[in-house]
Each structure stands twice: as C-alpha cells, then as structure tokens.
Design an enzyme around this catalytic site. Structure first.
Site, mmCIF file in Angstrom:
data_model
loop_
_atom_site.group_PDB
_atom_site.id
_atom_site.type_symbol
_atom_site.label_atom_id
_atom_site.label_comp_id
_atom_site.label_asym_id
_atom_site.label_seq_id
_atom_site.Cartn_x
_atom_site.Cartn_y
_atom_site.Cartn_z
ATOM 1 N N ASP A 185 0.875 -1.174 0.000
ATOM 2 C CA ASP A 185 0.000 0.000 0.000
ATOM 3 C C ASP A 185 0.916 1.230 0.000
ATOM 4 O O ASP A 185 1.599 1.509 0.984
ATOM 5 C CB ASP A 185 -0.893 -0.058 1.248
ATOM 6 N N LYS A 241 -6.354 10.115 -1.347
ATOM 7 C CA LYS A 241 -5.364 10.891 -0.606
ATOM 8 C C LYS A 241 -4.529 11.742 -1.577
ATOM 9 O O LYS A 241 -5.077 12.577 -2.266
ATOM 10 C CB LYS A 241 -4.527 9.934 0.247
HETATM 11 C C1 LIG Z 1 -7.369 5.847 3.294
HETATM 12 C C2 LIG Z 1 -6.489 4.660 3.168
HETATM 13 C C3 LIG Z 1 -6.967 3.444 2.661
HETATM 14 C C4 LIG Z 1 -8.426 3.242 2.289
HETATM 15 O O1 LIG Z 1 -8.784 4.023 1.200
HETATM 16 P P1 LIG Z 1 -10.282 4.563 0.922
HETATM 17 O O2 LIG Z 1 -10.116 5.351 -0.312
HETATM 18 O O3 LIG Z 1 -10.683 5.355 2.126
HETATM 19 O O4 LIG Z 1 -11.144 3.360 0.768
HETATM 20 C C5 LIG Z 1 -6.078 2.388 2.524
HETATM 21 N N1 LIG Z 1 -4.788 2.517 2.887
HETATM 22 C C6 LIG Z 1 -4.287 3.678 3.389
HETATM 23 C C7 LIG Z 1 -2.863 3.750 3.756
HETATM 24 C C8 LIG Z 1 -5.128 4.775 3.540
HETATM 25 O O5 LIG Z 1 -4.632 5.908 4.058
#
Ligand SMILES: *Cc1c(COP(=O)(O)O)cnc(C)c1O
Length: 386
Positions: A177, A202
């Site tokens: 991620d 984000k």
């Molecule tokens: C926000 C986030 C997610 C989940 O993403 P969404 O768009 O809210 O479903 C997954 N991993 C990380 C590191 C995040 O900050």
C-alpha cells in the site's frame, strides 16, 4: 514520434501519459465520458469499448497514467482504496494464507479479519523488519506478503527490497500500500514488489473531493487476472472521479515537494518544543530508520506524528487549532490533524494501542501546502494551551 512515457521524467509522465489531446476536437484535456454503453459499428465490431463497467475512456486515461508513474505493466482504478485492496485479495482462494505487516491501515485489518477470514483466507500479522519473523510465519499455503510503508501513525518503515527478495525466493506475491509516499517518492515495483495499491482519495487526487482507489501491477498475467476481477466484480471507479484524479495527478510532484517541505519544517519545529515528547518523521536524522528512508524513498512525504504525553494535553491542543482542521484522511492541500485514540484507532483496545506505541497523547499531522509560517503559528498558539 512522441517519447514513450517511461523515457520521460516523472512530472512529464504525470501530465502527459495517457492524457493526449482529444483527437476529435483537440481538447487539451481528455474528455469526461459519461456513458454507460457504446454504439457498435457491427454486431462484432467495437471502437474498443463495449460497456463502461468493462472499460471507459476516462478511466483508461487515468489507468494508463498511473501505470506510467509507478512503472507497472497496468493500473486498474477502483471505487475506493478498500475496493482496490479487496480486489487484490480476490486473487487468492479459500485456504490461502497471507503474511501481513502488524501495523496496517485499520480498514485493511477490518476487511481481512471480519470479512475475508469468513471466506477461508488466513492472515498472520508480523513485524517484517527481521526475516526470522517472516520465516516463522511462513506456511505451506502462504501466497502473499502484504505491506505498507511508512506505517500509520508512527511512521515506521519496512525494507521493501529485502521483503521482495525474501518473498520471491519463496514464490510468494508481494503487495504494498503506497498511499502515504505516492510514486513520486517511492516506487515499490522498482524494488521488486509485484502489486502496488493506492487510496487515490489521498495524495493522488490531492484535493479532498473524491474517494477512489487503484492497483498497479508488474506483469501481464497479474494484469489480466485483475482486469478480469475488475470487470467481473465491478467495483470500478466512476468517470467523474477518474477525471478528477487525472487532474490532481498533474500537480502531484509540486504538491508532494511542498507537503514534504512543510512536514520537515513542522517536524523540526515540534522537535524543539519541550512540551512535545517525541516526533515521528522519517526525515529527521534521529528517526530510527532515517538511513533506510534515504535509501528507499526519494523524499520524506507529508505525514508525521508527535506525542504530547497525555490525553488532556492532546485534547486541549486539538481544540485550539485554527488553520489545521481536525479530521480523518490525509493527502489534501489543506492541513489536518487526527487524534488516533478516538479516530483511526478507536476500535482497538487501550492495551493494544499501548502495545503498538500509540500513546494517549499522540496526534497525527497531514501537512498541507499552506504557507508554513501560518501552520507553525497555529501549532504555536495551540501549544500555549497545553
Ligand atoms: C485511506 C487509506 C486506505 C483506504 O482508502 P479509501 O479510499 O478510504 O477506501 C487504505 N490505505 C491507506 C494507507 C489509507 O490511508
């Protein structure tokens, strides 16, 4: 002939890969195709698109762009970061086992433990900083090593190259991620990772005005399997969101440089305040993994956290903020502060939080791109109340 995207610099790719002017009108920005279906030329002859769950030109423009930024074979856009993670997990079968790092985004842990375990997928959480921990977790049915670096909210790093080598020798897939660093500062595929995941909500979108997710893969076989999952399960990203993310990505490099510069100034300032117990930011020379940060990332990003010692102090501080908004999420142009105890980590017991090192005085900062003097001024006036 125009240079291929991979032969050009990051910002050039961010602006041009998959984003050629519209051949029909010359529109410099690829149009937003709000259509569910496409008129065929004949019963067996399309112009490349059949139905928008399967493919949409606005989505394709974004996916081409993201693949070029991460250096992957293909990218796939999903309805949210969680939908992207879920799609990756459906590469697995019942009875398969996943080794995860023990400090994942809370939503990922919730998906794994409360939904995917019901479908017979097994998860073990370990500290992957030592290969001995990975060896101890390995089972005959292990298929995937799932990582996130830096971690939320303590900004621990995982050595991606080491983990990729360990997994490759054991024929496991690896997924990272990469939401916190973005491909501007960290490109896991170049370090040997197979699958990169983003919450595009984000930094990639960057303007806090849409939810989205993406998966970037290395290898044609993985790309084909994920395209099938995207089409068959259908958690696709809508064209409007694709268009917004494509717009956001064009300024990713300049935004990330400013997020990172502001975070560095804030981290240095906080580290000098005697009311602040500790600052967690990989860009500070006393961060325990500062050397790894310099090697693995080309910048330190906009995320940091710091500890005011007690809940009462953290609450007094948070209440006084004026420029920073109190909020979940991260990666937007505006600065946010989150309180993990009652927000992101509210579902975790006090003992577990303490075990993870998340004290009651810990606050997490997503440094925006406002004038840093105003951000420091806000922190300063709020700190006076502590
Ligand atoms: C926000 C986030 C997610 C989940 O993403 P969404 O768009 O809210 O479903 C997954 N991993 C990380 C590191 C995040 O900050």
């Amino acid at each position: 002939m125009k240079p291929q995207p991979t032969e050009t610099g990051f910002s050039t790719r961010a602006i041009h890969a998959g984003q050629a002017p519209d051949p029909l009108t010359g529109a410099i920005i690829p149009p937003l195709y709000l259509t569910s279906t496409y008129a065929l030329e004949d019963v067996d002859k399309t112009k490349g698109f059949l139905y928008s769950r399967v493919g949409n030109p606005t989505r394709k423009a974004l996916e081409t762009n993201l693949a070029a930024l991460e250096g992957g074979t293909a990218a796939l856009a999903f309805a949210s970061g969680m939908a992207a993670i879920n799609a990756v997990m459906t590469l697995l079968n019942a009875g398969d086992h996943v080794i995860c790092q023990d400090n994942l985004y809370g939503g990922s842990v919730r998906l794994f433990n409360q939904i995917l375990r019901r479908f017979g997928i097994e998860f073990t959480y370990v500290d992957p900083s030592s290969p001995a921990n990975l060896d101890a977790a390995l089972r005959p049915n292990t298929k995937l090593l799932y990582l996130e670096t830096p971690t939320n909210p303590l900004m621990h790093l995982i050595d991606l190259k080491l983990c990729a080598q360990w997994a490759r020798r054991r024929k496991l897939l690896t997924a990272v991620d990469n939401t916190f660093m973005t491909p501007y500062y960290q490109r896991p595929i170049e370090l040997g990772i197979d699958i990169v995941i983003h919450s595009t909500t984000k930094y990639l979108n960057g303007h806090s005005d849409g939810i989205g997710g993406a998966v970037v893969v290395n290898g044609a076989e993985l790309a084909a399997r994920l395209h099938f999952i995207q089409k068959a399960a259908g958690a696709i990203l809508a064209p409007m969101e694709c268009w917004l993310i494509s717009r956001g990505v064009k300024t990713l490099a300049v935004r990330m440089r400013q997020h990172s510069a502001n975070a560095m100034t804030i981290a240095r300032w906080l580290a000098k305040q005697n009311k602040v117990r500790v600052v967690h930011y990989p860009g500070l020379p006393d961060h325990p993994q500062h050397k790894l940060a310099r090697r693995q990332m080309s910048g330190f990003g906009g995320m940091l956290s710091f500890d005011l010692g007690t809940e009462a102090r953290a609450r007094r501080f948070a209440k006084r903020l004026k420029v920073f908004a109190l909020g979940e999420s991260l990666g937007g142009v505006e600065s946010l502060i989150a309180y993990p105890k009652t927000m992101s980590h509210a579902g975790i017991s006090a003992e577990e939080r303490a075990g993870m090192g998340i004290g009651d005085g810990l606050l997490r900062v997503s440094a925006g791109i406002e004038d840093v003097a105003d951000l420091i001024g806000d922190l300063q006036q709020a700190l006076r109340a502590v």
